[in-house]
Scaffold this motif. Sequence first.
Motif, short mmCIF file in Angstrom:
data_model
loop_
_atom_site.label_atom_id
_atom_site.label_comp_id
_atom_site.label_asym_id
_atom_site.label_seq_id
_atom_site.Cartn_x
_atom_site.Cartn_y
_atom_site.Cartn_z
N PHE A 22 37.67 -2.85 22.67
CA PHE A 22 39.09 -2.77 21.84
C PHE A 22 39.98 -3.97 22.86
CE2 PHE A 22 42.31 -0.69 20.20
CZ PHE A 22 42.29 -1.86 19.42
N LEU A 23 40.24 -3.23 23.95
CA LEU A 23 41.82 -3.71 24.77
C LEU A 23 41.12 -5.09 24.51
CD1 LEU A 23 42.50 -0.70 27.09
CD2 LEU A 23 44.05 -1.88 24.96
N ARG A 24 39.97 -5.52 25.48
CA ARG A 24 40.31 -7.08 25.83
C ARG A 24 40.27 -7.82 24.49
NH1 ARG A 24 35.04 -6.04 28.83
NH2 ARG A 24 35.89 -5.14 30.80
N LYS A 25 39.47 -7.72 23.07
CA LYS A 25 40.34 -8.02 22.30
C LYS A 25 41.46 -8.38 21.58
CE LYS A 25 35.28 -7.45 19.77
NZ LYS A 25 34.91 -6.86 19.20
N ARG A 26 42.00 -7.18 22.17
CA ARG A 26 43.99 -7.42 22.46
C ARG A 26 44.27 -8.11 23.00
NH1 ARG A 26 45.68 -3.56 18.24
NH2 ARG A 26 47.97 -4.45 18.30
N GLY A 27 43.81 -8.42 24.07
CA GLY A 27 44.65 -9.57 25.20
C GLY A 27 44.62 -8.51 25.99
N VAL A 28 44.68 -7.10 25.83
CA VAL A 28 44.87 -6.16 27.29
C VAL A 28 44.00 -6.40 28.07
CG1 VAL A 28 45.76 -3.92 27.94
CG2 VAL A 28 46.24 -4.92 25.43
N PHE A 29 44.09 -6.34 29.54
CA PHE A 29 43.12 -6.80 30.14
C PHE A 29 43.20 -5.46 31.35
CE2 PHE A 29 43.62 -10.62 29.17
CZ PHE A 29 42.20 -11.10 28.20
N VAL A 30 42.78 -4.43 31.74
CA VAL A 30 42.60 -4.03 32.18
C VAL A 30 41.15 -2.98 33.24
CG1 VAL A 30 43.91 -2.44 31.17
CG2 VAL A 30 41.41 -2.28 30.15
N SER A 31 40.83 -2.50 34.90
CA SER A 31 40.09 -2.58 35.31
C SER A 31 39.43 -1.54 34.73
CB SER A 31 40.41 -2.06 37.05
OG SER A 31 39.36 -1.38 37.08
N SER A 32 38.31 -1.92 34.82
CA SER A 32 37.00 -1.23 35.02
C SER A 32 36.68 -0.16 35.03
CB SER A 32 35.56 -1.43 34.12
OG SER A 32 35.39 -2.17 35.70
N ASN A 33 37.75 0.44 35.71
CA ASN A 33 37.63 2.06 36.60
C ASN A 33 39.08 2.72 36.54
OD1 ASN A 33 35.75 0.36 38.32
ND2 ASN A 33 37.51 -0.14 39.72
N ILE A 34 39.62 2.16 34.75
CA ILE A 34 40.45 3.48 34.37
C ILE A 34 39.60 4.29 33.86
CG2 ILE A 34 42.54 2.98 33.02
CD1 ILE A 34 43.47 0.43 33.77
N GLU A 35 40.20 5.40 34.15
CA GLU A 35 39.53 6.20 32.80
C GLU A 35 39.95 6.71 31.93
OE1 GLU A 35 41.15 10.21 34.39
OE2 GLU A 35 40.70 10.02 36.25
N LYS A 36 38.57 6.66 31.48
CA LYS A 36 38.21 7.57 29.79
C LYS A 36 40.34 7.46 29.49
CE LYS A 36 36.69 8.72 25.37
NZ LYS A 36 35.20 9.04 24.39
N ASN A 37 40.94 8.95 29.40
CA ASN A 37 41.88 9.59 29.35
C ASN A 37 42.72 8.18 28.81
OD1 ASN A 37 43.39 11.59 27.94
ND2 ASN A 37 44.35 12.08 30.03
N GLU A 38 43.45 7.50 29.67
CA GLU A 38 44.17 6.42 30.39
C GLU A 38 43.92 5.64 29.39
OE1 GLU A 38 45.14 5.06 34.46
OE2 GLU A 38 44.21 6.55 35.33
N LEU A 39 42.71 5.04 28.90
CA LEU A 39 42.45 4.03 28.31
C LEU A 39 42.86 4.70 26.15
CD1 LEU A 39 39.15 2.62 29.32
CD2 LEU A 39 41.29 1.33 29.13
#
Length: 81
Positions: free
Chosen positions: A34-51
């Motif tokens: 979902f974030l990638r489709k919105r143009g927000v790139f984050v590490s896959s190591n981020i916890e679900k709560n932070e996402l």
Amino acid sequence: MTNTHGPSIYIPNDKNIFDALQHKKVTHSTLLIFLRKRGVFVSSNIEKNELVSIISSLTLDYHDYLWLCKQLENPNRKEKT
């Protein structure tokens, strides 16, 4: 007889979205996509709560709301007769 009740309008706020995204049906990988489709790139190591915090702080439109509803729906729901 006149109908005094109009259509129901529900506008989810950031707390409603945060609570919905915390549900176990919404997976970590789904949030990343979902974030990638919105143009927000984050590490896959981020916890679900932070996402969830990142997504709930974004401004979501109607299509995002429908996506969230689709994540939470139960496709095997049987109607009681």
